[in-house]
Write an enzyme that holds these catalytic residues in place. Structure first.
Site, PDB file in Angstrom:
ATOM      1  CB  SER A  50      -0.928   0.020   1.217  1.00  0.00           C
ATOM      2  OG  SER A  50      -1.937  -0.967   1.082  1.00  0.00           O
ATOM      3  CE  LYS A  57      -3.199   4.670  -6.422  1.00  0.00           C
ATOM      4  NZ  LYS A  57      -3.885   3.693  -5.606  1.00  0.00           N
ATOM      5  CD  GLN A 101      -3.578   2.211  -2.087  1.00  0.00           C
ATOM      6  OE1 GLN A 101      -3.474   3.193  -2.803  1.00  0.00           O
ATOM      7  NE2 GLN A 101      -3.743   1.003  -2.583  1.00  0.00           N
TER       8      GLN A 101
END
Length: 269
Positions: A50, A57, A101
């Site tokens: 993650s 991102k 997320q």
């Protein structure tokens, strides 16, 4: 027919085009209005995978000039506190998009949190339209009915005037239904489930699946495949997205695009 080769839809290249367009629009907003779009990226806990997705991102935001708000919450945060945080971000005028997320820790119901956030548009439709494939009036079969892909993409396709059928684990004779499709969106999470023989010649195939299967020849011991048997499908389909390199790169690009669209609605009015 044996030497037929489907057009490969290059998600990486299309995603880069989308990002370039976003960068120039952000630049324009910044010059004209002195404001830039803001994306809040929320991560709970410290799962390695993650964290790497999230840093990717955040980096993507920086590349196109979107301001990222980094919200890192501890693994043991309560569901109520997380929802409160999302509400707070929703109310912040500088935040035009929110990403939570997944997966979230076991004690938090993902549904509860995600209903707090507007549905995100999906790279599937963008890939189709940018490949010159019309959706209007076409028969589309969506394989899988998950809340993350199957259902939202079905609704978007309906809005785009397609005739939509959803095939799921209790559907009878899925093969027959899929074979009628002009466009197939495969999002069942079952490796190579859709065979070449299930595909109507010339159909467009968007493969959302990412499944790890054992492959001793790879250093990692596995390789990623989609929900469609790519080798077989290439011989029949008109267009197909590869895995990896198809839908994957589009998800981040579309996240940025949605953030930009949200910002434009606020800043230009």
């Amino acid at each position: 027919m044996s030497d037929h080769k489907a057009n490969i839809i290059d998600g990486k290249a299309i995603a880069q085009t989308v990002r370039n367009e976003i960068a120039s629009e952000v630049h324009y907003l910044s010059n004209k209005h002195g404001k830039v779009p803001g994306l809040a990226v929320v991560i709970v806990g410290n799962r390695k995978d993650s964290q790497s997705y999230v840093s990717m991102k955040r980096k993507a935001c920086a590349e196109v000039g979107i301001k990222s708000f980094d919200i890192d919450l501890p693994e043991q945060v309560s569901e109520a506190d997380l929802v409160a945080k999302v509400h707070e971000l929703n109310a912040n005028p500088d935040v035009h998009g929110i990403l939570v997320q997944l997966p979230l820790p076991k004690h938090i119901n993902e549904e509860t949190v995600l209903t707090e956030i507007s549905i995100e548009k999906d790279g599937c439709l963008e890939l189709l339209s940018r490949s010159g494939i019309t959706i209007k009036g076409k028969k589309v079969v969506v394989v899988g009915r998950s809340n993350i892909v199957g259902l939202p993409v079905s609704l978007l396709l309906l809005k785009a005037d397609a005739t939509v059928t959803i095939v799921h684990s209790h559907s009878q004779d899925p093969e027959r239904i899929i074979r009628e499709a002009d466009i197939i969106i495969a999002a069942a999470g079952k490796a190579m489930m859709v065979k070449g023989s299930w595909i109507k010649p010339g159909a467009a195939v968007i493969d959302v699946g990412t499944n790890a299967i054992d492959d001793p020849s790879k250093k990692s011991g596995y390789r990623l495949v989609g929900d469609v048997d790519f080798q077989e499908a290439c011989k029949v389909a008109g267009w197909i997205t590869p895995v990896p390199g198809g839908v994957g790169p589009m998800t981040v690009a579309m996240l940025l695009k949605n953030t930009l669209e949200g910002a434009k609605r606020v800043i230009e009015h």
